[in-house]
Design a protein around this motif. Structure first.
Motif, mmCIF file in Angstrom:
data_model
loop_
_atom_site.group_PDB
_atom_site.id
_atom_site.type_symbol
_atom_site.label_atom_id
_atom_site.label_comp_id
_atom_site.label_asym_id
_atom_site.label_seq_id
_atom_site.Cartn_x
_atom_site.Cartn_y
_atom_site.Cartn_z
ATOM 1 N N MET A 1 0.845 -1.180 0.000
ATOM 2 C CA MET A 1 0.000 0.000 0.000
ATOM 3 C C MET A 1 0.892 1.246 0.000
ATOM 4 O O MET A 1 1.681 1.448 0.917
ATOM 5 N N LYS A 2 0.781 2.062 -1.019
ATOM 6 C CA LYS A 2 1.596 3.266 -1.133
ATOM 7 C C LYS A 2 0.881 4.433 -0.443
ATOM 8 O O LYS A 2 -0.222 4.803 -0.824
ATOM 9 N N THR A 3 1.541 5.014 0.556
ATOM 10 C CA THR A 3 0.920 6.040 1.383
ATOM 11 C C THR A 3 1.798 7.288 1.423
ATOM 12 O O THR A 3 3.027 7.195 1.520
ATOM 13 N N ILE A 4 1.156 8.469 1.362
ATOM 14 C CA ILE A 4 1.852 9.754 1.413
ATOM 15 C C ILE A 4 1.164 10.642 2.440
ATOM 16 O O ILE A 4 -0.065 10.626 2.571
ATOM 17 N N ILE A 5 1.949 11.421 3.164
ATOM 18 C CA ILE A 5 1.431 12.423 4.090
ATOM 19 C C ILE A 5 1.669 13.808 3.498
ATOM 20 O O ILE A 5 2.789 14.111 3.048
ATOM 21 N N ILE A 6 0.622 14.642 3.474
ATOM 22 C CA ILE A 6 0.765 16.043 3.071
ATOM 23 C C ILE A 6 0.376 16.885 4.275
ATOM 24 O O ILE A 6 -0.800 16.990 4.630
ATOM 25 N N GLU A 7 1.377 17.484 4.927
ATOM 26 C CA GLU A 7 1.181 18.197 6.202
ATOM 27 C C GLU A 7 2.287 19.246 6.324
ATOM 28 O O GLU A 7 3.466 18.919 6.213
ATOM 29 N N ASP A 8 1.906 20.510 6.560
ATOM 30 C CA ASP A 8 2.925 21.563 6.591
ATOM 31 C C ASP A 8 3.677 21.624 7.918
ATOM 32 O O ASP A 8 4.795 22.127 7.968
ATOM 33 N N GLU A 9 3.098 21.101 8.996
ATOM 34 C CA GLU A 9 3.789 21.095 10.280
ATOM 35 C C GLU A 9 4.623 19.817 10.377
ATOM 36 O O GLU A 9 4.101 18.717 10.584
ATOM 37 N N LYS A 10 5.929 19.964 10.233
ATOM 38 C CA LYS A 10 6.798 18.798 10.138
ATOM 39 C C LYS A 10 6.763 17.915 11.388
ATOM 40 O O LYS A 10 6.770 16.681 11.261
ATOM 41 N N PRO A 11 6.711 18.470 12.598
ATOM 42 C CA PRO A 11 6.587 17.583 13.775
ATOM 43 C C PRO A 11 5.300 16.759 13.732
ATOM 44 O O PRO A 11 5.310 15.572 14.091
ATOM 45 N N ALA A 12 4.196 17.365 13.282
ATOM 46 C CA ALA A 12 2.934 16.624 13.181
ATOM 47 C C ALA A 12 3.036 15.542 12.116
ATOM 48 O O ALA A 12 2.502 14.438 12.291
ATOM 49 N N ALA A 13 3.725 15.846 11.019
ATOM 50 C CA ALA A 13 3.900 14.852 9.959
ATOM 51 C C ALA A 13 4.722 13.669 10.455
ATOM 52 O O ALA A 13 4.397 12.505 10.186
ATOM 53 N N ARG A 14 5.794 13.968 11.197
ATOM 54 C CA ARG A 14 6.642 12.884 11.721
ATOM 55 C C ARG A 14 5.888 12.045 12.749
ATOM 56 O O ARG A 14 6.043 10.822 12.798
ATOM 57 N N ARG A 15 5.063 12.699 13.561
ATOM 58 C CA ARG A 15 4.278 11.950 14.550
ATOM 59 C C ARG A 15 3.297 11.006 13.851
ATOM 60 O O ARG A 15 3.161 9.835 14.236
ATOM 61 N N LEU A 16 2.632 11.514 12.821
ATOM 62 C CA LEU A 16 1.697 10.668 12.078
ATOM 63 C C LEU A 16 2.445 9.522 11.405
ATOM 64 O O LEU A 16 1.959 8.386 11.389
ATOM 65 N N GLN A 17 3.639 9.783 10.886
ATOM 66 C CA GLN A 17 4.431 8.724 10.255
ATOM 67 C C GLN A 17 4.760 7.626 11.267
ATOM 68 O O GLN A 17 4.670 6.436 10.954
ATOM 69 N N ARG A 18 5.133 8.028 12.493
ATOM 70 C CA ARG A 18 5.453 7.038 13.530
ATOM 71 C C ARG A 18 4.209 6.233 13.905
ATOM 72 O O ARG A 18 4.288 5.004 14.076
ATOM 73 N N MET A 19 3.074 6.902 14.029
ATOM 74 C CA MET A 19 1.840 6.214 14.385
ATOM 75 C C MET A 19 1.467 5.201 13.306
ATOM 76 O O MET A 19 1.053 4.073 13.604
ATOM 77 N N LEU A 20 1.631 5.581 12.056
ATOM 78 C CA LEU A 20 1.310 4.673 10.958
ATOM 79 C C LEU A 20 2.273 3.493 10.925
ATOM 80 O O LEU A 20 1.872 2.351 10.651
ATOM 81 N N HIS A 21 3.547 3.758 11.194
ATOM 82 C CA HIS A 21 4.544 2.684 11.211
ATOM 83 C C HIS A 21 4.163 1.630 12.246
ATOM 84 O O HIS A 21 4.276 0.421 12.004
ATOM 85 N N GLU A 22 3.698 2.084 13.422
ATOM 86 C CA GLU A 22 3.290 1.149 14.469
ATOM 87 C C GLU A 22 2.074 0.330 14.054
ATOM 88 O O GLU A 22 1.847 -0.764 14.582
ATOM 89 N N LEU A 23 1.293 0.847 13.094
ATOM 90 C CA LEU A 23 0.127 0.128 12.591
ATOM 91 C C LEU A 23 0.457 -0.695 11.341
ATOM 92 O O LEU A 23 -0.434 -1.268 10.715
ATOM 93 N N GLY A 24 1.738 -0.727 10.993
ATOM 94 C CA GLY A 24 2.162 -1.521 9.843
ATOM 95 C C GLY A 24 1.993 -0.826 8.516
ATOM 96 O O GLY A 24 2.035 -1.477 7.463
ATOM 97 N N VAL A 25 1.821 0.488 8.525
ATOM 98 C CA VAL A 25 1.670 1.257 7.292
ATOM 99 C C VAL A 25 2.917 2.105 7.101
ATOM 100 O O VAL A 25 3.237 2.950 7.937
#
Length: 262
Positions: free
Chosen positions: A1-25
């Motif tokens: 599954m190819k997933t992209i985050i579009i978010e201007d606040e970089k800390p929020a983007a990194r947090r979402l990336q970590r949360m998704l990684h923990e969910l296997g995405v």
């Protein structure tokens, strides 16, 4: 599954990336502005899923899809209040209210994966909440125009040592060029104003003005002609304006016609 985050606040983007990684995405890349996203998608194929923040540093994220045609599922991430969220519900899309909650994120992923499997993961099919099914103009209108909003009636421009005052009824269109925002009058004169085009878009009466592209907002009373253009787009003609072609993107043509007929 190819997933992209579009978010201007970089800390929020990194947090979402970590949360998704923990969910296997796993996230392919993170983009932080309209301009960066447009440049990326010009050179890369559509992902399966986009996590999309609404307000980016250089405008609303919907502007990306005025420039690029994608076939991706979308999950909004937004800090807008409950009234504004009606816009998302009415368009049958998923959304996550900031700050993001792990359980809500898991539920959104499960919902997407179910639809993704039902679609057969085929390039000719897409999940129910794909970009092609979302009325971005309607969402932007609801987000920018809450109940009982008083629309802006006048704008000013500095001309030498003087200030000129313009009523919105006398303005044919607002447009951006060379990082400046201008008003165009029926006499063909253009005046530089201090307002950003994005803020202007949220200040005007949507029954009178329509944003046809990232570069222009037009007054319905100034339209003199509409001409079919390449790739199912429309060219709008306004007297005494020759700075550039006024083109309604293919994705906005339907909504533009509805606006014209309301």
């Amino acid at each position: 599954m190819k997933t992209i985050i579009i978010e201007d606040e970089k800390p929020a983007a990194r947090r979402l990336q970590r949360m998704l990684h923990e969910l296997g995405v796993e996230v392919m890349t993170m983009l932080h502005s309209v301009e960066e996203a447009v440049n990326y998608f010009h050179n890369n194929s559509s992902p399966d899923l986009i996590f999309l923040d609404i307000q980016l540093s250089d405008g609303l994220s919907f502007e990306i899809f005025d420039e690029i045609q994608l076939d991706s599922a979308i999950i909004f991430t937004t800090a807008y209040d409950e009234y504004a969220l009606q816009a998302f519900k009415h368009n049958s899309v998923d959304y996550l209210l900031k700050p993001l909650d792990e359980d809500d994120l898991q539920a959104a992923i499960n919902k997407f994966e179910l639809r993704f499997r039902e679609s057969g993961n085929s390039s000719s099919q897409s999940p129910q909440n794909s970009l092609s099914n979302i009325d971005f103009s309607r969402i932007a209108q609801m987000l920018g125009n809450p109940i009982d909003k008083n629309y802006k009636k006048r704008y000013t421009a500095k001309v030498g040592e003087h200030l000129k005052l313009f009523h919105v009824d006398d303005i044919q269109l607002f447009f951006s060029e060379n990082k400046g925002t201008y008003v165009n009058l029926s006499n063909g004169r253009n005046y530089l104003i201090d307002n950003k085009l994005e803020s202007v878009s949220n200040e005007l009466d949507p029954e009178q003005f329509y944003r046809i592209s990232r570069q222009a907002i037009i007054n319905i009373n100034a339209i003199k002609d509409m001409i079919s253009y390449t790739n199912s787009r429309l060219k709008v003609k306004i007297d005494s304006f020759n700075e550039f072609d006024l083109i309604v993107s293919r994705e906005r043509v339907k909504d533009f016609k509805n606006w014209m007929n309301q």
